[in-house]
Scaffold this active site. Structure first.
Site, PDB file in Angstrom:
ATOM      1  N   SER A  36      16.619 -86.183 -32.323  1.00  0.00           N
ATOM      2  CA  SER A  36      17.705 -87.148 -32.509  1.00  0.00           C
ATOM      3  C   SER A  36      17.236 -88.490 -33.039  1.00  0.00           C
ATOM      4  O   SER A  36      17.977 -89.163 -33.749  1.00  0.00           O
ATOM      5  CB  SER A  36      18.444 -87.363 -31.185  1.00  0.00           C
ATOM      6  OG  SER A  36      17.566 -87.911 -30.227  1.00  0.00           O
TER       7      SER A  36
ATOM      8  N   ASP B 271       9.861 -86.561 -20.847  1.00  0.00           N
ATOM      9  CA  ASP B 271      10.619 -85.722 -21.783  1.00  0.00           C
ATOM     10  C   ASP B 271       9.844 -84.461 -22.164  1.00  0.00           C
ATOM     11  O   ASP B 271       9.691 -84.155 -23.350  1.00  0.00           O
ATOM     12  CB  ASP B 271      10.949 -86.529 -23.039  1.00  0.00           C
ATOM     13  CG  ASP B 271      12.149 -85.972 -23.782  1.00  0.00           C
ATOM     14  OD1 ASP B 271      12.923 -85.211 -23.170  1.00  0.00           O
ATOM     15  OD2 ASP B 271      12.317 -86.297 -24.964  1.00  0.00           O
TER      16      ASP B 271
END
Length: 582
Positions: A201, A354
């Site tokens: 993203s 993450d």
């Protein structure tokens, strides 16, 4: 729960893309492809002159038809009101007149693009599709790892967000490189792959060769349009969640937008990522017992550009590769457990928040004579946190209570860690372990160390449909933000482990966890004993010995279990459960 960015693994598939100008920008992929009028309604000038810095892939559903999104049984009129309130109605109306407006100048064109983007972000949040460039994507990415709770239709849908998001054009990357470095991209690089090897993203990764040295490198570049749209995206996310809360009070997600406001600026600064990468590499390099972890060296970094050594590998869910290379999946699972437990419980260790499938790769190591015959490559160091010492110690004690089946201890330390009272304790226990609370509390049957059965996930999914999701959302809004990131890391690493389809049950994972927890508690006990005076003073020496015995008990149990696993493998046994630990 909070974000995802680019990965560097060279084996990742390229993204089949189509120009965004060929699509309506505010409708999810499946809905868009099944409604011809939307594709026809895109203004002609937008198709010809629209933004060229993004290209969007599309994928039609299996049945090719339009999905009927229920949104928890709310009425169609109410759903329409929510979409209109969040900007979808405004953007849709703009589409019908946008073609004529865009001819009058850049100001009107930018206004149109802003309205268009508003609708796309809103619809992405609702439809859970096509989240490129919006901050809805971090939430969908985390959903892909919640396979212990969510049905496969949810979790598998969002897996491509790990490294196969739509990409920015090569021309826009060239322009950004020139603006940020003052030189042409192809003056610095003798070769630069126009297509990225992975895209998420916030950024995408290209392979390149430095002209001066000939070194092969991976170049992480931020999507150029983020500079223009990031602030709007954050405002839209905040507005959407506040509007969602107004219509659906039980789904209060405003805490997510608050976390984004803190995390996103850090993630958009690749100089911070370079520092995190360097710090992580130094920490693991200083361990007395090295782990087979590879952190790519960073050559240099700008705010939107990161150039690092090329460290390639295969995805962790590429089971055929591991089997063909003789890589033991059980050992991969154990290594992942050691790496991330070290990050959580190590003194001064940075926590990678993450660790999804697009940010980790595996490769065969042909030179190591002892230890694992593979390397784990860890990418994307933008989202990091440091766990305060007091919280780390309470968190360790909480997990020891979970593993020992000590319900009173669990309640005590859950309150210390997350401020959760008895009323929401069962829900938090399920969230932190990824298990049904009835299993967690049933210590006579092994508790969390009992292998998970299909019926357990079905029970949890049923509870989700019956109101568990709303309770979970409300509870997560009350816990400290660092706990949210720890929960996210737990879910992502748990998902990675389950994707390996190991032969063993969960026993080894929990014994490894218990070892790191006991080490944390042991260091705390030593610190407390030192306050009483010299460690050689007889009463203190006895206390040290008692603390050491507690740590040794877990250490020996883990060693014995791993020896048992080795014997089982040699004998060809596959199903390893609680009986092995006995």
């Amino acid at each position: 729960m909070l974000s995802s960015r680019a990965s560097l693994a060279a084996t990742r598939r390229l993204v089949p893309t189509t120009s965004f100008a060929q699509q309506a920008g505010w409708t999810c992929a499946q809905c868009r492809n099944s409604i011809p009028t939307l594709r026809k309604g895109v203004p002609s000038l937008l198709r010809a002159n629209g933004p060229t810095t993004r290209r969007y892939g599309s994928k039609t559903g299996e049945n090719g038809g339009r999905q009927d999104h229920n949104y928890g049984g709310r009425s169609r009129a109410r759903r329409s009101a929510v979409l209109a309130a969040t900007g979808g109605g405004v953007a849709a109306a703009a589409a019908t007149v946008g073609g004529s407006l865009l001819a009058f100048g850049d100001d009107i064109k930018n206004s149109y693009e802003a309205m268009e983007r508003t609708g796309r972000v809103a619809a992405a949040l609702m439809c859970r599709q096509d989240t490129k460039g919006s901050r809805a994507e971090w939430w969908h990415l985390h959903q892909s790892a919640m396979n212990y709770l969510l049905p496969p239709e949810w979790t598998t849908t969002f897996i491509p967000l790990q490294d196969r998001c739509p990409v920015s054009s090569f021309e826009s990357i060239q322009a950004m490189f020139k603006a940020d470095t003052g030189q042409d991209l192809l003056d610095y690089f003798s070769e630069f792959s126009p297509e990225p090897i992975g895209a998420a993203s916030l950024a995408q990764v290209h392979m390149a060769t430095i002209r001066e040295t000939g070194q092969r490198v991976a170049v992480k570049v931020q999507h150029p349009s983020l500079k223009k749209w990031a602030k709007l995206d954050m405002n839209l996310t905040s507005f959407t969640f506040s509007t969602l809360k107004r219509f659906f009070p039980e789904y209060d997600l405003e805490w997510l937008s608050s976390e984004v406001e803190v995390s996103l600026p850090q993630e958009l600064n690749f100089e911070c990522e370079a520092e995190n990468s360097k710090r992580t590499k130094e920490y693991f390099g200083s361990l007395s017992q090295p782990l087979p972890l590879v952190i790519p060296d960073v050559l240099w970094a700008k705010k939107r550009i990161l150039v690092m050594a090329c460290e390639t590998g295969k995805r962790l869910d590429d089971l055929d590769y591991m089997d063909s290379q003789g890589i033991d999946r059980d050992e991969v699972s154990a290594t992942l457990a050691r790496i991330f437990n070290e990050m959580i419980f190590g003194e001064g260790a940075p926590l990678h928040c993450d660790p999804h499938g697009g940010n980790i790769a595996i490769r065969k190591n042909h030179t190591r004579r002892r230890g694992p015959n593979f390397d784990i490559v860890l990418y994307d160091h933008g989202l990091y946190r440091d766990i305060p010492q007091d919280l780390r110690r309470s968190y360790a004690k909480m997990w020891l209570a979970v593993i020992d089946g000590d319900m009173e201890g669990m309640k005590k330390y859950v309150n210390e860690v997350a401020g959760i009272g008895e009323d929401k304790f069962p829900l938090f226990a399920s969230a932190i372990t990824g298990r049904d609370f009835m299993i967690v509390s049933d210590t006579n049957e092994g508790g969390v160390m009992k292998p998970k059965e299909a019926s357990e996930q079905k029970t949890m999914s049923t509870a989700l449909q019956e109101g568990l999701l709303a309770d979970l959302v409300q509870m997560l809004g009350q816990v400290p933000r660092i706990i949210l990131l720890i929960l996210k890391t737990n879910d992502l690493t748990r998902s990675l482990d389950e994707s390996l389809h190991t032969k063993q049950g969960p026993v080894r994972q929990f014994l490894i966890l218990a070892r790191y927890c006991m080490r944390t508690v042991f260091y705390e006990q030593l610190e407390e004993i030192k306050k009483r005076g010299s460690l050689y003073w007889p009463p203190n020496a006895i206390r040290v010995f008692a603390a050491w015995l507690g740590f040794l008990r877990v250490e020996l149990k883990l060693e014995a279990f791993e020896l048992w696993l080795s014997a089982k493998r040699l004998l060809g046994y596959k199903n390893l459960g609680l009986e092995a630990a006995a």
